[in-house]
Design a protein around this motif. Structure first.
Motif, PDB file in Angstrom:
ATOM      1  N   GLU A 216       0.835  -1.208   0.000  1.00 41.19           N
ATOM      2  CA  GLU A 216       0.000   0.000   0.000  1.00 41.19           C
ATOM      3  C   GLU A 216       0.873   1.264   0.000  1.00 41.19           C
ATOM      4  OE1 GLU A 216      -3.508   2.121  -0.186  1.00 41.19           O
ATOM      5  OE2 GLU A 216      -3.216  -0.050  -0.350  1.00 41.19           O
ATOM      6  N   LEU A 217       1.936   1.252   0.780  1.00 40.44           N
ATOM      7  CA  LEU A 217       2.825   2.417   0.832  1.00 40.44           C
ATOM      8  C   LEU A 217       3.550   2.631  -0.493  1.00 40.44           C
ATOM      9  CD1 LEU A 217       4.414   1.929   4.391  1.00 40.44           C
ATOM     10  CD2 LEU A 217       2.818   3.715   3.706  1.00 40.44           C
ATOM     11  N   LYS A 218       3.919   1.568  -1.189  1.00 40.94           N
ATOM     12  CA  LYS A 218       4.688   1.672  -2.430  1.00 40.94           C
ATOM     13  C   LYS A 218       3.912   2.362  -3.544  1.00 40.94           C
ATOM     14  CE  LYS A 218       6.800  -2.141  -3.684  1.00 40.94           C
ATOM     15  NZ  LYS A 218       7.125  -3.575  -3.863  1.00 40.94           N
ATOM     16  N   LYS A 219       2.600   2.398  -3.433  1.00 39.61           N
ATOM     17  CA  LYS A 219       1.802   3.057  -4.471  1.00 39.61           C
ATOM     18  C   LYS A 219       2.097   4.556  -4.560  1.00 39.61           C
ATOM     19  CE  LYS A 219      -2.065  -0.194  -4.108  1.00 39.61           C
ATOM     20  NZ  LYS A 219      -3.513  -0.325  -3.775  1.00 39.61           N
ATOM     21  N   GLY A 220       2.507   5.150  -3.456  1.00 32.47           N
ATOM     22  CA  GLY A 220       2.800   6.586  -3.452  1.00 32.47           C
ATOM     23  C   GLY A 220       4.284   6.908  -3.407  1.00 32.47           C
ATOM     24  N   LEU A 221       5.127   5.864  -3.532  1.00 32.96           N
ATOM     25  CA  LEU A 221       6.578   6.061  -3.438  1.00 32.96           C
ATOM     26  C   LEU A 221       7.282   5.480  -4.659  1.00 32.96           C
ATOM     27  CD1 LEU A 221       7.010   4.949   0.298  1.00 32.96           C
ATOM     28  CD2 LEU A 221       7.012   7.300  -0.556  1.00 32.96           C
ATOM     29  N   CYS A 222       8.595   5.703  -4.713  1.00 33.56           N
ATOM     30  CA  CYS A 222       9.452   5.092  -5.740  1.00 33.56           C
ATOM     31  C   CYS A 222      10.325   4.053  -5.051  1.00 33.56           C
ATOM     32  CB  CYS A 222      10.347   6.129  -6.397  1.00 33.56           C
ATOM     33  SG  CYS A 222       9.506   7.647  -6.878  1.00 33.56           S
ATOM     34  N   GLU A 223      10.341   2.846  -5.588  1.00 37.81           N
ATOM     35  CA  GLU A 223      11.174   1.779  -5.045  1.00 37.81           C
ATOM     36  C   GLU A 223      12.413   1.635  -5.922  1.00 37.81           C
ATOM     37  OE1 GLU A 223      10.234  -2.588  -3.350  1.00 37.81           O
ATOM     38  OE2 GLU A 223      10.040  -2.403  -5.534  1.00 37.81           O
ATOM     39  N   LEU A 224      13.585   1.883  -5.339  1.00 39.77           N
ATOM     40  CA  LEU A 224      14.821   1.926  -6.118  1.00 39.77           C
ATOM     41  C   LEU A 224      15.867   0.993  -5.530  1.00 39.77           C
ATOM     42  CD1 LEU A 224      14.988   5.808  -6.403  1.00 39.77           C
ATOM     43  CD2 LEU A 224      13.961   4.219  -8.040  1.00 39.77           C
ATOM     44  N   ARG A 225      16.626   0.377  -6.417  1.00 41.40           N
ATOM     45  CA  ARG A 225      17.735  -0.498  -6.011  1.00 41.40           C
ATOM     46  C   ARG A 225      19.034   0.120  -6.527  1.00 41.40           C
ATOM     47  NH1 ARG A 225      13.303  -3.184  -7.184  1.00 41.40           N
ATOM     48  NH2 ARG A 225      12.544  -4.775  -5.715  1.00 41.40           N
ATOM     49  N   ILE A 226      19.947   0.440  -5.639  1.00 39.19           N
ATOM     50  CA  ILE A 226      21.179   1.151  -5.976  1.00 39.19           C
ATOM     51  C   ILE A 226      22.248   0.153  -6.388  1.00 39.19           C
ATOM     52  CG2 ILE A 226      22.863   2.842  -5.204  1.00 39.19           C
ATOM     53  CD1 ILE A 226      19.966   3.833  -5.200  1.00 39.19           C
ATOM     54  N   LYS A 227      22.843   0.396  -7.558  1.00 41.06           N
ATOM     55  CA  LYS A 227      23.921  -0.453  -8.074  1.00 41.06           C
ATOM     56  C   LYS A 227      25.159   0.413  -8.331  1.00 41.06           C
ATOM     57  CE  LYS A 227      20.918  -3.832  -8.448  1.00 41.06           C
ATOM     58  NZ  LYS A 227      20.945  -5.019  -7.543  1.00 41.06           N
ATOM     59  N   THR A 228      26.264   0.091  -7.664  1.00 38.21           N
ATOM     60  CA  THR A 228      27.515   0.820  -7.884  1.00 38.21           C
ATOM     61  C   THR A 228      28.668  -0.032  -7.391  1.00 38.21           C
ATOM     62  OG1 THR A 228      28.610   2.962  -7.619  1.00 38.21           O
ATOM     63  CG2 THR A 228      27.546   2.036  -5.661  1.00 38.21           C
ATOM     64  N   GLU A 229      29.869   0.512  -7.410  1.00 39.28           N
ATOM     65  CA  GLU A 229      31.071  -0.231  -7.027  1.00 39.28           C
ATOM     66  C   GLU A 229      31.034  -0.599  -5.550  1.00 39.28           C
ATOM     67  OE1 GLU A 229      35.886   0.619  -6.849  1.00 39.28           O
ATOM     68  OE2 GLU A 229      34.667   1.618  -8.367  1.00 39.28           O
ATOM     69  N   GLU A 230      31.383  -1.838  -5.276  1.00 43.54           N
ATOM     70  CA  GLU A 230      31.355  -2.323  -3.890  1.00 43.54           C
ATOM     71  C   GLU A 230      32.328  -1.525  -3.024  1.00 43.54           C
ATOM     72  OE1 GLU A 230      31.914  -6.504  -1.384  1.00 43.54           O
ATOM     73  OE2 GLU A 230      32.007  -6.491  -3.575  1.00 43.54           O
ATOM     74  N   GLY A 231      31.866  -1.155  -1.845  1.00 43.44           N
ATOM     75  CA  GLY A 231      32.688  -0.391  -0.917  1.00 43.44           C
ATOM     76  C   GLY A 231      32.535   1.105  -1.058  1.00 43.44           C
ATOM     77  N   ALA A 232      31.809   1.561  -2.068  1.00 46.18           N
ATOM     78  CA  ALA A 232      31.626   2.998  -2.273  1.00 46.18           C
ATOM     79  C   ALA A 232      30.599   3.547  -1.290  1.00 46.18           C
ATOM     80  CB  ALA A 232      31.174   3.280  -3.702  1.00 46.18           C
ATOM     81  N   THR A 233      30.829   4.770  -0.825  1.00 50.32           N
ATOM     82  CA  THR A 233      29.870   5.448   0.045  1.00 50.32           C
ATOM     83  C   THR A 233      28.788   6.082  -0.826  1.00 50.32           C
ATOM     84  OG1 THR A 233      31.605   5.918   1.663  1.00 50.32           O
ATOM     85  CG2 THR A 233      29.580   7.206   1.820  1.00 50.32           C
ATOM     86  N   VAL A 234      27.537   5.761  -0.525  1.00 47.68           N
ATOM     87  CA  VAL A 234      26.419   6.214  -1.356  1.00 47.68           C
ATOM     88  C   VAL A 234      25.666   7.340  -0.648  1.00 47.68           C
ATOM     89  CG1 VAL A 234      24.259   5.541  -2.485  1.00 47.68           C
ATOM     90  CG2 VAL A 234      26.190   3.940  -2.399  1.00 47.68           C
ATOM     91  N   HIS A 235      25.361   8.399  -1.411  1.00 48.87           N
ATOM     92  CA  HIS A 235      24.548   9.514  -0.920  1.00 48.87           C
ATOM     93  C   HIS A 235      23.349   9.697  -1.842  1.00 48.87           C
ATOM     94  CE1 HIS A 235      28.332  10.403   1.143  1.00 48.87           C
ATOM     95  NE2 HIS A 235      27.672  11.226   1.942  1.00 48.87           N
TER      96      HIS A 235
END
Length: 334
Positions: A106-125
Motif C-alpha cells: 500500500e505504501l509503495k503506491k505513493g513512493l518510488c522503489e529503487l535499487r542502488i547499483k555501484t562499485e562495492e565499498g563505495a559510500t552512497v549519498h
C-alpha cells in the motif's frame, strides 16, 4: 493491528532465544510498543527510533514502521517494513509477515522503489544524505520527483540525477570514474619563499654584438689585399720584362716558339697568371676587408644605442669594370 499480534514479543518474530536486548534498548522497546497500543504514535516513534539506533532488529523495525505510517512518514515506514520482511525469521508468525507485506504494498503506491547499483565499498549519498556503503542490499524508497544519487570511493566518484513517478520500481546505476584533483594547501603549509633582487619588466635586453668577428674578417681581407697587390706588382714587373724582350725581337712564330721567342712566351704566360691571381685575391680580400669594417662599425655603434633602437647594418656589392681593371665595390649603411 500489527502491533497487537505479538510484534512486541521478541520470540513472536523469531528472534533467537538467548539474544537479549540491553536494559536500555529493552526498556525503550517496551515503552514504544505500549505507547503504540495506546494510540500515542508520537511517543512510540520517539522510543522505537531510539531503540533502533542502538539495535537493528525485525521487531523494532516492524513496530517503528507502524508508528511512522501513522505519523505520515511513509518513506521511512516503507524502508523499515522492507527490512523487517527481508530478515523475517522462519519461526515468525506467517500472519505477521503477511500483514507487513500488505502494508508495504500500500505504501509503495505513493513512493518510488529503487535499487542502488555501484562499485562495492563505495559510500552512497542520495540528495546529499548518506545511505551507506555499497552494496545496498535493500530497496531504497523515495518520494516522487527528481533525486540525485552519488557514490565515492577513494579517487573514484560518480553521480546521476533521475526523475521518478509514484509507483516506479527501478534500478539506479551509479558509474564510477577516477578523478584527478589537486590537493588544497593546508593551513599549516609554509609560505612560498620571498623573491629577492630587482624586478625587471619584459625580456632581458639583448647582448651587444661581439667585435672580434669584424676584426678577424677585416684582418683576413687586409692580408688578401696585400697578397693580391704583391701578385699584381709581380705581374707588372713581368710585363715590363716582356716588353723589353719583345723590343729586341723582330718577329716570333705563334706556335712552338723556341729560343728568345720561347722565353718571351713564358714571360707573357707568367704575367697573365700573376695578374689573374692577384686580381682575384685583391677582389676577395676587398670583400672581406669591407665586411670586417662594416661589422666593427656596427658593433661599436650598437654599444651606445638602446636595445629597441640598435642600428641595423645593411650592405651590397657593386661590380666595377673598365678596359684595364675589374673589381667589386662594397656599399654599407649603419
Amino acid at each position: 493491528m500489527l502491533a497487537a499480534i505479538g510484534l512486541s514479543a521478541a520470540l513472536a518474530l523469531g528472534v533467537a532465544p538467548g539474544i537479549a536486548f540491553s536494559d536500555d534498548v529493552d526498556t525503550l522497546f517496551e515503552q514504544g510498543t505500549t505507547a503504540l497500543k495506546k494510540g500515542d504514535a508520537k511517543t512510540a516513534y520517539e522510543k522505537l527510533s531510539a531503540a533502533w539506533q542502538s539495535r537493528q532488529s525485525v521487531d523494532i523495525a516492524a513496530n517503528l514502521a507502524i508508528a511512522e505510517k501513522r505519523l505520515g512518514k511513509n518513506r521511512e515506514a516503507a524502508e523499515h517494513l522492507a527490512y523487517a520482511i527481508a530478515y523475517f525469521p522462519p519461526s515468525g508468525e506467517p500472519s505477521a509477515r503477511k500483514e507487513m507485506e500488505t502494508m508495504l504494498a500500500e505504501l509503495k503506491k505513493g513512493l518510488c522503489e529503487l535499487r542502488i547499483k555501484t562499485e562495492e565499498g563505495a559510500t552512497v549519498h542520495i540528495d546529499d544524505k548518506p545511505v551507506g556503503l555499497a552494496p545496498i542490499n535493500l530497496p531504497v524508497y523515495l518520494e516522487p520527483g527528481k533525486h540525485n544519487f552519488a557514490a565515492e570511493k577513494g579517487s573514484s566518484k560518480g553521480s546521476v540525477t533521475l526523475h521518478f513517478q509514484a509507483g516506479d520500481s527501478n534500478n539506479v546505476v551509479i558509474t564510477m570514474t577516477i578523478t584527478q584533483s589537486s590537493a588544497a594547501p593546508s593551513a599549516t603549509a609554509s609560505a612560498p619563499p620571498t623573491a629577492t633582487g630587482t624586478a625587471t619588466n619584459g625580456p632581458p635586453p639583448d647582448e651587444p654584438p661581439p667585435k672580434w668577428p669584424g676584426f678577424v674578417i677585416g684582418g683576413l681581407g687586409f692580408v688578401g689585399v696585400a697578397i693580391g697587390g704583391g701578385l699584381m706588382g709581380a705581374s707588372a714587373a713581368a710585363s715590363t720584362e716582356a716588353e723589353d724582350m719583345a723590343a729586341g725581337l723582330s718577329r716570333c712564330p705563334t706556335e712552338s716558339p723556341t729560343g728568345a721567342c720561347g722565353e718571351l712566351a713564358d714571360k707573357v704566360d707568367s704575367e697573365n697568371t700573376l695578374h689573374n691571381a692577384g686580381l682575384g685575391t685583391v677582389v676577395a680580400g676587398s670583400v672581406l676587408l669591407a665586411t670586417g669594417v662594416a661589422l666593427i662599425i656596427w658593433s661599436y655603434s650598437a654599444d651606445d644605442a638602446p636595445a629597441d633602437e640598435q642600428p641595423a647594418a645593411t650592405g651590397r656589392f657593386i661590380p666595377l669594370a673598365d678596359p684595364t681593371f675589374m673589381g667589386l665595390s662594397y656599399e654599407a649603411t649603419f
